[in-house]
Enzyme design. Structure first.
Site, PDB file in Angstrom:
ATOM      1  N   LYS A 201     -16.749 -14.278  75.202  1.00 24.65           N
ATOM      2  CA  LYS A 201     -16.061 -15.243  74.343  1.00 24.65           C
ATOM      3  C   LYS A 201     -15.365 -16.308  75.178  1.00 24.65           C
ATOM      4  CE  LYS A 201     -13.976 -14.029  70.519  1.00 24.65           C
ATOM      5  NZ  LYS A 201     -13.008 -13.481  69.532  1.00 24.65           N
ATOM      6  N   GLU A 207     -15.609  -9.220  84.862  1.00 26.36           N
ATOM      7  CA  GLU A 207     -16.810  -8.412  85.069  1.00 26.36           C
ATOM      8  C   GLU A 207     -18.070  -9.208  84.719  1.00 26.36           C
ATOM      9  OE1 GLU A 207     -13.570  -5.512  83.609  1.00 26.36           O
ATOM     10  OE2 GLU A 207     -14.190  -7.574  83.231  1.00 26.36           O
ATOM     11  N   GLY A 262     -14.228  -8.680  69.650  1.00 25.18           N
ATOM     12  CA  GLY A 262     -15.381  -8.204  70.404  1.00 25.18           C
ATOM     13  C   GLY A 262     -15.952  -6.905  69.877  1.00 25.18           C
ATOM     14  N   ARG A 263     -15.096  -5.957  69.504  1.00 20.03           N
ATOM     15  CA  ARG A 263     -15.578  -4.656  69.043  1.00 20.03           C
ATOM     16  C   ARG A 263     -16.117  -4.700  67.619  1.00 20.03           C
ATOM     17  NH1 ARG A 263     -10.317  -5.090  69.872  1.00 20.03           N
ATOM     18  NH2 ARG A 263      -8.767  -4.587  68.273  1.00 20.03           N
ATOM     19  N   GLU A 348      -9.081   1.116  70.910  1.00 18.94           N
ATOM     20  CA  GLU A 348      -8.611  -0.230  71.235  1.00 18.94           C
ATOM     21  C   GLU A 348      -7.964  -0.886  70.028  1.00 18.94           C
ATOM     22  OE1 GLU A 348     -10.559  -2.928  74.305  1.00 18.94           O
ATOM     23  OE2 GLU A 348     -11.172  -3.908  72.439  1.00 18.94           O
ATOM     24  N   HIS A 379     -23.189  23.683  74.731  1.00 19.01           N
ATOM     25  CA  HIS A 379     -23.242  24.408  76.007  1.00 19.01           C
ATOM     26  C   HIS A 379     -22.177  23.886  76.969  1.00 19.01           C
ATOM     27  CE1 HIS A 379     -27.012  26.463  74.940  1.00 19.01           C
ATOM     28  NE2 HIS A 379     -27.240  25.361  74.260  1.00 19.01           N
ATOM     29  N   LYS A 507      -5.780  -6.227  83.879  1.00 18.02           N
ATOM     30  CA  LYS A 507      -6.461  -7.436  84.341  1.00 18.02           C
ATOM     31  C   LYS A 507      -5.494  -8.320  85.132  1.00 18.02           C
ATOM     32  CE  LYS A 507      -9.728  -7.822  80.475  1.00 18.02           C
ATOM     33  NZ  LYS A 507     -10.168  -8.691  79.349  1.00 18.02           N
TER      34      LYS A 507
END
Length: 542
Positions: A201, A207, A262-263, A348, A379, A507
């Site tokens: 955005k 990253e 974003g999510r 978040e 398991h 950040k």
């Protein structure tokens, strides 16, 4: 018990004293009473620690909340994300009829349609081999660069819909600033036949930016000039200038809007990887399924509203029983990334310590979400679910029809799924364990010694969600179900579910630390961080 508040849930939970095993034994209608359906998805919530009294109290809690007002405000485009002064309109991205939609004077409907048309055209070009690179070769590979919501959503959905893949173009994801990720993606590919899509955005997320720079360098190292970069790089961003400065031409930039977090962005251009792999028609089905769940959420009464049901049960365990975690257990190999996706969506959104007015909250919000595909977890961590003193509510998700032809294995998978929910509910008593040992031929003394180790307390709550099949439509409905569940819980807790300021702190601190790792003065940092930096520099030097 009427008029219960969040603060009163713990006392109500203590007062209830419910045995699920006994409840099922004495009430043959329990399974049908605590069951609901929406958009083809069935929710069995009968194996939860609720009776008619506590469930009515939770319903009253919802009825007394501003849930309806907040939902109407969200639909109207009000800035319910008040800390960032943003509307929350991700539902509009999956509406089938968007013509005429307007927000703050912007023709949102036209912008959504334009974005959809550009996505459709690009997918068609790539599928038909009409998009060629700077050397004239057709594009054979697409690298999607993103992080967080720009990566988790499309990666999860692409994985989930593997049986629907029709693309002749291969897709690769590059997230995380660890250079191993983008290096491994690049190794088997050739830039001449590769398209890069940068999803950010702000076009400044570290990253994503560093991975995009590494890929651009890969192109220039292989003889690509600025015009070649312009041809091979696309973006979805709201920062047109930063994308253009990077070398991406305006016609290759798809929009991202401030009113989409974003999510919650899978339904926008962030969903391009999904459309690429399953085709435009099936991507439309993904949107249709989500829209159907939207319509259910908006119109269904509180007593039969599936997202609200999940939300109330979650609040019941967090604030009534003090549970701090929830397991998400899809019994589907293709849904194995769903827990990671919901982890971000839930934690978040609602991992907050202050209410919407900034006052400290007197209660906990948001569980730790974790899980993996069944039966792998049986398991591993199911041991804790069954026999530890912890209570971890669990959602079991099973597609009833499989996309493969190994029908007996799917039947066995379903048997394991249902058995786990039954075992969590009823457990195994000491008397049952002792009898089991004796039936196996053990002496009474040995049976008495072993039996306590085989006891499972039971009374562990779970939901079971049944999908007719794992198709784009039902996946869309399932994702929207969890979106709305998170929204309901945020309203009931009185928090803003749509900001994430806690993400920013790390950040901000990484900048000065990066400078210190490059040799700058680190004396302003704490002693632990200074020691870690010194160890890194010493190893780098050696």
């Amino acid at each position: 018990m009427s008029g219960v508040t969040l603060g009163g849930l713990a006392a109500l939970a203590r007062q209830q004293q419910l045995s699920l095993r006994q409840a099922f034994a004495t009430d043959p209608a329990r399974a049908s009473r605590y069951r609901s359906s929406a958009c083809g998805i069935t929710l069995d919530y009968s194996k939860n620690l609720i009776d008619e009294s506590s469930w009515q109290a939770l319903q009253q809690l919802a009825a007394a909340s501003p849930l309806k007002q907040q939902l109407n405000a969200m639909l109207a485009g009000d800035k319910i994300n008040h800390t960032e002064q943003r509307a929350v309109w991700h539902m509009m991205l999956r509406k089938s009829q968007v013509a005429g939609l307007s927000l703050d004077g912007e023709a949102v409907g036209e912008a959504i349609l334009d974005c959809r048309n550009k996505m459709t055209a690009l997918v068609n070009q790539l599928h038909q081999g009409q998009y060629t690179g700077y050397s004239g070769e057709r594009i054979t590979d697409v690298i999607w660069v993103g992080i967080g919501g720009s990566l988790l959503g499309p990666q999860m959905a692409v994985e989930a819909l593997t049986p629907y893949h029709i693309s002749p173009v291969r897709l690769h994801f590059a997230g995380n600033i660890d250079g191993a990720v983008v290096s491994d993606v690049m190794k088997p590919l050739r830039p001449q036949s590769t398209l890069v899509f940068v999803a950010s955005k702000s076009f400044g997320t570290e990253e994503t930016k560093q991975n995009a720079l590494a890929l651009r360098q890969w192109f220039t190292d292989n003889g690509a000039d600025s015009s070649a970069i312009a041809r091979h790089f696309w973006a979805t961003s709201s920062n047109i200038k930063a994308a253009a400065d990077f070398g991406i031409v305006p016609e290759h930039i798809l929009p991202m809007w401030d009113w989409v977090g974003g999510r919650y962005s899978l339904w926008s251009a962030i969903g391009l990887p999904v459309a690429l792999m399953i085709g435009n028609a099936q991507f439309a089905q993904l949107l249709k399924g989500a829209e159907a769940m939207d319509e259910h959420f908006i119109s269904a009464p509180l007593s039969d509203n599936m997202p609200l049901t999940l939300a109330l049960l979650g609040i019941w365990y967090i604030n009534g029983f003090g549970c701090q975690a929830q397991a998400l257990l899809p019994y589907s190999h293709y849904l194995r990334l769903l827990p990671s996706y919901v982890q971000q969506l839930d934690m978040e959104s609602n991992g907050k310590a202050v209410d919407a007015a900034g006052a400290p909250l007197p209660y906990a919000t948001a569980p730790v979400i974790w899980g993996d595909a069944g039966t792998n977890g049986q398991h591993a961590y199911h041991q804790l679910l069954h026999q530890s003193a912890l209570t971890v509510p669990a959602d079991f998700i099973l597609p009833l029809n499989a996309a493969h032809t190994l029908s007996d294995q799917h039947q066995r998978l379903a048997a394991h799924c249902f058995a786990q929910t039954q075992a969590l509910m009823q457990g195994k008593t000491l008397a049952e364990a002792s009898a089991e040992c004796m039936a196996a031929g053990m002496s009474q003394q040995d049976a008495q010694a072993l039996a306590p180790h085989k006891v499972s307390p039971g009374n562990k709550p779970s939901n079971t969600l049944l999908l007719p099949e794992l198709s784009p439509y039902y996946l869309g409905a399932l994702i929207a179900l969890y979106e709305h569940k998170v929204f309901c819980q945020g309203v009931l807790w009185g928090i803003n579910s749509f900001d994430q300021w806690g993400v920013e702190l790390g950040k901000q601190l990484s900048g000065p630390i990066y400078q210190a790792l490059a040799g700058k003065d680190a004396t302003a940092l704490d002693s632990s961080t200074q020691a870690l930096i010194a160890a890194f520099l010493q190893q780098k030097k050696s």
